[in-house]
Write an enzyme that holds these catalytic residues in place. Sequence first.
Site, PDB file in Angstrom:
ATOM      1  N   ALA A  10      12.172  26.215  35.710  1.00  0.00           N
ATOM      2  CA  ALA A  10      13.203  25.255  35.304  1.00  0.00           C
ATOM      3  C   ALA A  10      13.915  24.649  36.506  1.00  0.00           C
ATOM      4  O   ALA A  10      15.079  24.274  36.417  1.00  0.00           O
ATOM      5  CB  ALA A  10      14.224  25.944  34.397  1.00  0.00           C
ATOM      6  N   ARG A  16      13.269  11.163  37.322  1.00  0.00           N
ATOM      7  CA  ARG A  16      12.873  10.055  36.446  1.00  0.00           C
ATOM      8  C   ARG A  16      13.704   9.977  35.177  1.00  0.00           C
ATOM      9  O   ARG A  16      13.640   8.981  34.455  1.00  0.00           O
ATOM     10  CB  ARG A  16      11.386  10.160  36.105  1.00  0.00           C
ATOM     11  CG  ARG A  16      10.481   9.666  37.220  1.00  0.00           C
ATOM     12  CD  ARG A  16       9.026   9.761  36.857  1.00  0.00           C
ATOM     13  NE  ARG A  16       8.530  11.126  36.978  1.00  0.00           N
ATOM     14  CZ  ARG A  16       7.267  11.486  36.757  1.00  0.00           C
ATOM     15  NH1 ARG A  16       6.380  10.576  36.374  1.00  0.00           N
ATOM     16  NH2 ARG A  16       6.881  12.731  36.898  1.00  0.00           N
ATOM     17  N   ASP A 106      10.490  22.203  30.544  1.00  0.00           N
ATOM     18  CA  ASP A 106      10.412  20.821  30.058  1.00  0.00           C
ATOM     19  C   ASP A 106       9.244  20.626  29.098  1.00  0.00           C
ATOM     20  O   ASP A 106       8.794  19.500  28.873  1.00  0.00           O
ATOM     21  CB  ASP A 106      10.325  19.834  31.225  1.00  0.00           C
ATOM     22  CG  ASP A 106       9.092  20.049  32.091  1.00  0.00           C
ATOM     23  OD1 ASP A 106       8.311  20.989  31.816  1.00  0.00           O
ATOM     24  OD2 ASP A 106       8.908  19.282  33.062  1.00  0.00           O
ATOM     25  N   TYR A 350      40.772  12.597   4.567  1.00  0.00           N
ATOM     26  CA  TYR A 350      40.562  13.461   5.722  1.00  0.00           C
ATOM     27  C   TYR A 350      41.179  14.816   5.409  1.00  0.00           C
ATOM     28  O   TYR A 350      42.369  14.916   5.091  1.00  0.00           O
ATOM     29  CB  TYR A 350      41.206  12.892   6.996  1.00  0.00           C
ATOM     30  CG  TYR A 350      41.216  13.914   8.110  1.00  0.00           C
ATOM     31  CD1 TYR A 350      40.029  14.260   8.755  1.00  0.00           C
ATOM     32  CD2 TYR A 350      42.387  14.556   8.497  1.00  0.00           C
ATOM     33  CE1 TYR A 350      40.010  15.220   9.752  1.00  0.00           C
ATOM     34  CE2 TYR A 350      42.384  15.519   9.495  1.00  0.00           C
ATOM     35  CZ  TYR A 350      41.184  15.843  10.115  1.00  0.00           C
ATOM     36  OH  TYR A 350      41.177  16.800  11.101  1.00  0.00           O
ATOM     37  N   ALA A 364      41.893   9.760  -3.972  1.00  0.00           N
ATOM     38  CA  ALA A 364      41.470   8.869  -2.887  1.00  0.00           C
ATOM     39  C   ALA A 364      42.590   8.685  -1.873  1.00  0.00           C
ATOM     40  O   ALA A 364      43.743   8.473  -2.225  1.00  0.00           O
ATOM     41  CB  ALA A 364      41.067   7.521  -3.466  1.00  0.00           C
TER      42      ALA A 364
END
Length: 454
Positions: A10, A16, A106, A350, A364
């Site tokens: 790693a 890139r 990777d 919320y 609501a």
Amino acid sequence: MAELTAIILAAGEGTRMKSALPKVLHPVGGLPMVGHAVRAALGAGAAGLAVVIGPGHDAVSAAVSLMAPDARFSTQSERLGTAHAVRQAEAAYAHSEGAVLVLYADTPLVSRATLQAVAARLDAGADIVVVGFRPADATGYGRLLTDGGRLLAIREHKDATEAERAITLCNSGIMGFRCATLRSVIDRIGNANAKGEYYLTDAVELANGDGRHIEVFEASADEVIGVDDRRKLAQAEAQFQELRRDDFMAQGVTLRDPQSVFFSWDTTIGRDVVIEPNVVFGPGVSVADGAVIRAFSHIEGATIGEGCEIGPFARLRPEAVLAEGVKVGNFVEVKKANIGKGAKLNHLSYVGDAEIGAKANLGAGTITCNYDGVNKDITVIGEGAFIGSNSSLVAPVTIGAGAYVGSGSVITRNVEPDALALGRARQENRLGYASKLRERAAAKKAARKARSEG
């Protein structure tokens, strides 16, 4: 089976990727790529884990340690090739009589099944096992040179002849060794090649010269995809998602539009769950049997109970825990809240830092005002309570079981069970006053127009 150790390489900078983040920390399915390698190695039965990182990559070791606290780390200060990297982890195989897997941080999609197959072949007598694959385009990959069932050598693309480049069986980079075999060849690997690096793949020719037994295990090309830029990262993500979708549908989950649903590495979903289009699951989500997730919902770190109905356009944030039969409707956001059985939060609300009782109903526009700019406090709503539309509940506050809150209220004090709370200004009707307001507004507009024309 002999003791199995895994070495994860790693140390790459990943230039890139064009990123300040080390390449192996870029996520696939919500988990850093190195985390996928760790999971595969541990899942294959590795008892020891060694990770070779680059200089200054403390974030990589921190990420690995979260999943494998006993992992050992070594640093490859100079990028001199894969054999050089493996030498940095010598302590992992120096005294073992077992086997060692070498894999790459990777290469996030390699399966535990493939690693188990490699380990099984080593246990059955192979000295080295190389994982090969057949890509659609072999350009750039090392070729596996075979004679019947015998692997003779691995030739890097830059060093291969035209005849060797015509070979379609390629090297994934993933290799398994008996530890004794690895010790016997690792220090003899040289760097007489186009890049002047020490290739671990040269171990094959050296071991052949010693009369060792070397095998190839062929894996799917999709499984061994390596990521070295953003395009490959996107390909790996797409392949990961395809695998997850197929797995879930095979387990009894209905995906109305599979290509538009995105999962994380740890998403768990029960049977007979229906997921509509354009739903995103972040890490840490569990969905129980029979739930319905409607379109355009985003869910992260949440637990959804049996038979719940979520969305459309709902957002569940971390530590949202929904009991059986909860309804969370359109444009509702829930965060760090326990929602009781059968409660309804149907639209435009919320709910954060809250405890909502069973069968409570939030109208609501209900808001739990949980943050004062410094601290966050708890809102408690009892069983069967009814919160009228467009109400603000200023925490810390408790609404008793069966209580009613009138629409448009701002509640700052506790409400007793079965009480009616009204926290709004008293309505006053001023007859004829609307026309006066219109006249005043028209005069103001005319004056502004006159000034602009003057």
